[in-house]
Design a protein around this motif. Structure first.
Motif, PDB file in Angstrom:
ATOM      1  N   PHE A 100       0.897  -1.346  -0.093  1.00  0.00           N
ATOM      2  CA  PHE A 100       0.108   0.048   0.111  1.00  0.00           C
ATOM      3  C   PHE A 100       0.845   1.308  -0.083  1.00  0.00           C
ATOM      4  N   TRP A 101       1.931   1.220   1.000  1.00  0.00           N
ATOM      5  CA  TRP A 101       2.615   2.539   0.936  1.00  0.00           C
ATOM      6  C   TRP A 101       3.993   2.503   0.031  1.00  0.00           C
ATOM      7  N   ALA A 102       4.164   1.481  -0.749  1.00  0.00           N
ATOM      8  CA  ALA A 102       5.307   1.575  -1.819  1.00  0.00           C
ATOM      9  C   ALA A 102       4.857   1.835  -3.324  1.00  0.00           C
ATOM     10  N   GLN A 103       3.523   1.371  -3.543  1.00  0.00           N
ATOM     11  CA  GLN A 103       3.355   1.085  -4.792  1.00  0.00           C
ATOM     12  C   GLN A 103       1.627   1.608  -5.174  1.00  0.00           C
ATOM     13  N   SER A 104       0.999   1.653  -4.046  1.00  0.00           N
ATOM     14  CA  SER A 104      -0.562   1.849  -4.376  1.00  0.00           C
ATOM     15  C   SER A 104      -0.973   3.209  -3.786  1.00  0.00           C
ATOM     16  N   ASN A 105      -2.236   3.108  -3.185  1.00  0.00           N
ATOM     17  CA  ASN A 105      -2.766   4.396  -2.901  1.00  0.00           C
ATOM     18  C   ASN A 105      -1.804   5.030  -1.736  1.00  0.00           C
ATOM     19  N   GLY A 106      -1.314   4.383  -0.838  1.00  0.00           N
ATOM     20  CA  GLY A 106      -0.445   5.089   0.072  1.00  0.00           C
ATOM     21  C   GLY A 106       0.519   5.686  -0.399  1.00  0.00           C
ATOM     22  N   LYS A 107       1.215   4.955  -1.468  1.00  0.00           N
ATOM     23  CA  LYS A 107       2.454   5.975  -2.452  1.00  0.00           C
ATOM     24  C   LYS A 107       2.029   7.057  -2.853  1.00  0.00           C
ATOM     25  N   LYS A 108       0.624   7.069  -3.503  1.00  0.00           N
ATOM     26  CA  LYS A 108       0.110   8.245  -4.096  1.00  0.00           C
ATOM     27  C   LYS A 108      -0.050   9.289  -3.178  1.00  0.00           C
ATOM     28  N   LEU A 109      -0.819   8.871  -1.777  1.00  0.00           N
ATOM     29  CA  LEU A 109      -0.887   9.781  -0.831  1.00  0.00           C
ATOM     30  C   LEU A 109       0.239  10.627  -0.493  1.00  0.00           C
ATOM     31  N   ILE A 110       1.415   9.633  -0.393  1.00  0.00           N
ATOM     32  CA  ILE A 110       2.749  10.473  -0.196  1.00  0.00           C
ATOM     33  C   ILE A 110       3.055  11.347  -1.105  1.00  0.00           C
ATOM     34  N   ASP A 111       3.030  11.165  -2.537  1.00  0.00           N
ATOM     35  CA  ASP A 111       3.514  12.031  -3.500  1.00  0.00           C
ATOM     36  C   ASP A 111       2.414  13.098  -3.523  1.00  0.00           C
ATOM     37  N   PHE A 112       0.948  12.883  -3.301  1.00  0.00           N
ATOM     38  CA  PHE A 112       0.193  13.868  -3.136  1.00  0.00           C
ATOM     39  C   PHE A 112       0.352  15.018  -2.112  1.00  0.00           C
ATOM     40  N   SER A 113       0.959  14.426  -0.871  1.00  0.00           N
ATOM     41  CA  SER A 113       1.089  15.093   0.038  1.00  0.00           C
ATOM     42  C   SER A 113       2.246  15.893   0.550  1.00  0.00           C
ATOM     43  N   GLY A 114       3.420  15.087   0.018  1.00  0.00           N
ATOM     44  CA  GLY A 114       4.748  15.461   0.327  1.00  0.00           C
ATOM     45  C   GLY A 114       5.151  14.796   1.766  1.00  0.00           C
ATOM     46  N   ALA A 115       4.647  13.987   2.187  1.00  0.00           N
ATOM     47  CA  ALA A 115       4.865  13.252   3.532  1.00  0.00           C
ATOM     48  C   ALA A 115       6.293  12.644   3.587  1.00  0.00           C
ATOM     49  N   GLU A 116       6.808  12.656   4.916  1.00  0.00           N
ATOM     50  CA  GLU A 116       7.829  12.002   5.072  1.00  0.00           C
ATOM     51  C   GLU A 116       7.408  10.763   6.340  1.00  0.00           C
ATOM     52  N   VAL A 117       7.264   9.683   5.814  1.00  0.00           N
ATOM     53  CA  VAL A 117       6.754   8.709   6.663  1.00  0.00           C
ATOM     54  C   VAL A 117       7.948   7.738   7.247  1.00  0.00           C
ATOM     55  N   ASN A 118       7.712   7.336   8.701  1.00  0.00           N
ATOM     56  CA  ASN A 118       8.720   6.677   9.452  1.00  0.00           C
ATOM     57  C   ASN A 118       7.780   6.222  10.595  1.00  0.00           C
ATOM     58  N   PHE A 119       8.608   5.790  11.657  1.00  0.00           N
ATOM     59  CA  PHE A 119       8.121   5.163  12.814  1.00  0.00           C
ATOM     60  C   PHE A 119       8.631   6.039  14.054  1.00  0.00           C
ATOM     61  N   ASN A 120       9.216   7.060  13.789  1.00  0.00           N
ATOM     62  CA  ASN A 120       9.838   7.878  14.804  1.00  0.00           C
ATOM     63  C   ASN A 120       9.025   8.344  15.862  1.00  0.00           C
ATOM     64  N   HIS A 121       7.752   8.522  15.862  1.00  0.00           N
ATOM     65  CA  HIS A 121       6.794   8.945  16.658  1.00  0.00           C
ATOM     66  C   HIS A 121       5.510   8.114  17.044  1.00  0.00           C
ATOM     67  N   PHE A 122       5.820   6.790  16.907  1.00  0.00           N
ATOM     68  CA  PHE A 122       4.838   5.528  16.864  1.00  0.00           C
ATOM     69  C   PHE A 122       4.433   5.523  18.279  1.00  0.00           C
ATOM     70  N   GLU A 123       5.280   5.745  19.260  1.00  0.00           N
ATOM     71  CA  GLU A 123       5.106   5.700  20.648  1.00  0.00           C
ATOM     72  C   GLU A 123       4.310   6.700  21.412  1.00  0.00           C
TER      73      GLU A 123
END
Length: 398
Positions: free
Chosen positions: A19-42
């Motif tokens: 989802f996040w590498a090639q599907s709608n998740g990837k499109k959302l990242i491109d659409f928003s300019g987001a920087e996704v990681n797990f730094n703030h998961f806690e």
């Protein structure tokens, strides 16, 4: 006993990574300019077990101590007339109502207006987006759906459920709807208490609820994801259907849903201000959600078949055509993998209708004035809502 901190259990699962590498998740990242990681998961994880205690206490003090009709009239009085700190009402009522009767300092009425105008001027594309992307796509998150199953939403039927969602959405997205004591404000507070009533009922009556796996029923983190659906996912769907919107309108959508979320009791730090923030928040939440299960498929097909069951359209061929158009939009807006997991039927020329809509929207945007589109969209959306009201309030309709 202290609860074990939840982990991003599905971050290495194929459905999450794809989802996040090639599907709608990837499109959302491109659409928003987001920087996704797990730094703030806690920082977010504890909200899986966090609920709206203020709303829950009002339900305990009012709804659980009186007849339902009497309790509802009392709550409507508080919503429409307001309360003061000196009124002889339960302390829980003061704790819930006094803060929200004062608009937060960050609220910008100009942005609320811009967000409402985008919802209206997008006309039926708004309703397609809500149904075929936001709602249907949400069914792919198996744990998110468990409160619907626990409260036997399938028995209520998709027509009634869709009517209630549409009623809420339309009434919080009109001009000045969210003014204190306004109609949208009323819908938000009533929805908040419905959530509390459902949560308390699930905890009392549904013996199979798995808190460690599913979190608290209707928890704050799931609520955040739901309202990101109304903002980020909704906006992305309009974009996919060829709608254009200004930076002001985009900010307005997020501002509007931030305020609705605030009225619903979602903690402020879970409510994103823009599409970049929303995508980063959504990324973390999806890592705790498995893909579709049997319940997801049942919910998806209940929604698909709503078009066949709904008597708004008189003839069967009209209902079948409407179902076909929604299936086409679902395949166009969602990923193929999601549609396959939800067992969405394959239909011929499945992209024909949505691609035609994209072309039409490009032309419509150029030829028709913005103010005209807002008025027309508002009128058409209210007509759809009126049709649903007429059907669901008919005593012969189940």
């Amino acid at each position: 006993m202290e609860r074990t901190m939840i982990q991003p259990y599905f971050k290495d699962s194929p459905h999450f990574k794809d989802f996040w590498a090639q599907s709608n998740g990837k499109k959302l990242i491109d659409f928003s300019g987001a920087e996704v990681n797990f730094n703030h998961f806690e920082k977010f994880a504890p909200y899986y077990f966090h609920v709206d205690k203020a709303g829950d206490q009002v339900v305990k003090d009012i709804y659980f101590t009186k007849k339902f009709q009497e309790a509802s009239r009392e709550i409507e009085g508080y919503i429409r007339k307001g309360i003061s700190a000196h009124d002889p009402v339960p302390e829980s009522v003061k704790q819930l109502f006094l803060p929200i009767q004062q608009k937060p300092e960050w609220l910008d009425d100009r942005l609320l207006k811009s967000g409402a105008e985008l919802c209206m001027r997008s006309n039926l594309d708004s309703l397609i987006s809500l149904r075929d992307y936001c709602l249907m796509g949400g069914y792919d998150y198996a744990y998110l759906n468990k409160p619907l199953i626990a409260t036997e939403a399938l028995k209520k039927g998709a027509v009634k459920r869709l009517s209630e969602t549409l009623d809420f959405w339309v009434n919080v997205t009109r001009y000045n709807a969210l003014d204190v004591h306004g109609k949208g404000y009323e819908f938000a507070i009533k929805t908040r208490l419905i959530h509390s009533y459902a949560r308390l009922s699930i905890k009392k009556h549904y013996q199979g609820w798995d808190t460690e796996k599913w979190g608290e029923p209707i928890n704050s983190w799931d609520m955040m994801a739901t309202y990101i659906g109304f903002s980020l996912v909704f906006l992305h769907s309009l974009h996919k259907l060829g709608n254009r919107f200004s930076e002001e309108e985009e900010k307005g959508i997020f501002h509007l849903w931030k305020y609705v979320g605030y009225l619903l009791g979602i903690p402020e730090n879970l409510l994103p201000n823009d599409k970049k923030q929303a995508t980063e928040y959504f990324y973390l939440w999806t890592s705790i959600q498995p893909p579709s299960d049997r319940d997801s498929v049942l919910l998806a097909h209940s929604l698909l078949n709503e078009s066949l069951e709904n008597p708004i359209l008189r003839f069967k061929f009209q209902r079948r055509l409407l179902r076909y158009l929604h299936i086409s939009c679902t395949w166009f807006l969602l990923d193929d993998e999601v549609c396959e997991r939800l067992q969405i039927p394959k239909v011929p020329f499945k992209y024909g209708f949505p691609k035609t809509k994209r072309f039409f929207n490009a032309m419509y945007d150029q030829w028709v004035k913005r103010e005209t589109r807002i008025k027309r969209g508002n009128k058409d959306q209210l007509k759809v809502l009126e049709d649903y009201h007429r059907i669901t309030q008919n005593s012969n309709f189940h």
